[in-house]
Design an enzyme around this catalytic site. Structure first.
Site, PDB file in Angstrom:
ATOM      1  N   CYS A 107       0.833  -1.202   0.000  1.00  0.00           N
ATOM      2  CA  CYS A 107       0.000   0.000   0.000  1.00  0.00           C
ATOM      3  C   CYS A 107       0.870   1.255   0.000  1.00  0.00           C
ATOM      4  CB  CYS A 107      -0.994  -0.044   1.161  1.00  0.00           C
ATOM      5  SG  CYS A 107      -2.366   1.115   0.978  1.00  0.00           S
ATOM      6  N   GLU A 110      -1.207  -8.656   5.058  1.00  0.00           N
ATOM      7  CA  GLU A 110      -1.032  -8.743   6.518  1.00  0.00           C
ATOM      8  C   GLU A 110      -2.349  -8.631   7.280  1.00  0.00           C
ATOM      9  OE1 GLU A 110      -0.581  -6.143   4.757  1.00  0.00           O
ATOM     10  OE2 GLU A 110      -0.944  -4.290   5.876  1.00  0.00           O
ATOM     11  N   HIS A 135      -3.548  -5.614   1.076  1.00  0.00           N
ATOM     12  CA  HIS A 135      -2.917  -5.860   2.376  1.00  0.00           C
ATOM     13  C   HIS A 135      -2.939  -7.334   2.787  1.00  0.00           C
ATOM     14  CE1 HIS A 135      -2.475  -1.656   3.746  1.00  0.00           C
ATOM     15  NE2 HIS A 135      -3.556  -1.434   3.023  1.00  0.00           N
TER      16      HIS A 135
END
Lengths: 221, 80
Positions: free
Chosen positions: A86, A196, A194
Site C-alpha cells: 500500500c 497482513e 494488504h
C-alpha cells in the site's frame, strides 16, 4: 530468518506487518524508525501501509526521501527482498525502486474492501506459495492506488512477467488491472492490497498467511 | 530571490479531481468550463541573488522532490 519493518510517521499497518512476520518466521521483526540511517542485519524488509507524512506533496514522496531509505535502497540493490504494501508500494515508486506511480483512484473514492487478485506469475519469491492463475482475497484500503506508467513500461512489465498480482475486478482504475509488480531483479515487490490483514480465520481469511509463509520460505532458500 | 513552482499533471494522466471540479462548476451554471485540471503551486525564498543560479537550484529541487516526472510537469518563475 531476520526481518525488519520500517516505521514512518503515520505508518498504520506496521504492527499488523510485524504480527504477520512473527507468525511466519517465529521471531518478531526489528521495528526501524525512519530517522535511522542503518538497517539491522536483515533478510527481508517490509515498508508498511499507512499515510506516511500525511501523504503531503504526493503519497510516499516524503517517506522515500527519509534517512532510512538510503539504507533500504542499498539493501534492495544488493539483492535482499524488500516488499512495500500500500503506502509502501507508493514509497517504492517514489524511491525509484519500482517504475511508475500510484495516482488518485479513478473513481475518486477511498476504496476499502476485500478484493480478489489473480496470481499472474508464481515464478518469484513473492508468489511461489500459489499456483499461477489461482485467485487470492486480500483487503484494499487506499485513496491513491491507481497504478500508472507509460505504455512502454507497461509492455515491459508484461513481457518480463513482472506483474505478480492483478485485480479480477479493478477497484481503482489501475493500468492493466495491476495490483502488484516486482523489479527486474525479482527481489522488490510493490503491492496495493494488504496480505497482513488476512493472516487468521478470525480476521476473515488466511490468504495473507500463505503469502508471508511462502515469501519467508522462498527468501530463506 | 523568490521562486514559484507550478506542478501540473502531464496531459494524458487522468485527473479525477479536475473532473470533479468541472462537474461542480457545471452544477453552478458554468457550463462552458472544460478540460479542468488541478495542480499545485509551491513558493519559497532563496538566499541566492543570481537569477540563473536560483533557477538551476530550483530545477534540482524539482527533479529530486517537488515533482514526479512519471506523472507531472513543472514550470519555475524566479523573481527578486
Amino acid at each position: 530468518m531476520k526481518t525488519s519493518v520500517i516505521v514512518f510517521p503515520a505508518s498504520n499497518c506496521d504492527r499488523d506487518a510485524a504480527v504477520a512476520l512473527e507468525q511466519a518466521t517465529g521471531k518478531p521483526p526489528a521495528m526501524v524508525w525512519h530517522a535511522e540511517t542503518d538497517l539491522p542485519d536483515t533478510d527481508l524488509v517490509v515498508l508498511p501501509g499507512g499515510f506516511s507524512y500525511g501523504d503531503y506533496l504526493r503519497s510516499g514522496a516524503m517517506a522515500a526521501r527519509s534517512p532510512i531509505m538510503r539504507a533500504v535502497v542499498e539493501k534492495a540493490k544488493s539483492g535482499t527482498p524488500v516488499i512495500g504494501i500500500c503506502n509502501g508500494f507508493q514509497i517504492l515508486t517514489e524511491a525509484g525502486l519500482l517504475p511508475g506511480a500510484l495516482l488518485r483512484n479513478a473513481g475518486l473514492n477511498f476504496v476499502c474492501r476485500t478484493v480478489t487478485l489473480k496470481v499472474e506469475n508464481n515464478q518469484s519469491i513473492f508468489a511461489s506459495a500459489f499456483e499461477k492463475g489461482q485467485t487470492v482475497d486480500f483487503p484494499v484500503a487506499h485513496h491513491d492506488g491507481n497504478y500508472f506508467a507509460d505504455k512502454e513500461t507497461l509492455d515491459r512489465l508484461e513481457s518480463e512477467g513482472r506483474i505478480v498480482f492483478r485485480y479480477v475486478d479493478n477497484p481503482n482504475g489501475s493500468a492493466r488491472d495491476i495490483a502488484g509488480i516486482m523489479n527486474d531483479a525479482g527481489n522488490v515487490l510493490g503491492l496495493m492490497p494488504h496480505p497482513e490483514r488476512v493472516i487468521s480465520p478470525l480476521l476473515g481469511g488466511v490468504d495473507g498467511a500463505l503469502f508471508f509463509k511462502g515469501l519467508v520460505e522462498a527468501a530463506a532458500r | 530571490m523568490k521562486a514559484r513552482i507550478t506542478v501540473t499533471l502531464k496531459s494524458g494522466v487522468l485527473d479525477p479531481q479536475g473532473k470533479a471540479i468541472e462537474g461542480a462548476l457545471h452544477g453552478l451554471g458554468f457550463a462552458d468550463a472544460a478540460n479542468v485540471r488541478q495542480g499545485k503551486i509551491i513558493e519559497m525564498k532563496l538566499d541566492e541573488t543570481n537569477e540563473a543560479a536560483a533557477r538551476a537550484r530550483v530545477e534540482d529541487m524539482c527533479r529530486k522532490l517537488l515533482a514526479n516526472p512519471v506523472m507531472e510537469n513543472y514550470s519555475i518563475e524566479i523573481s527578486a
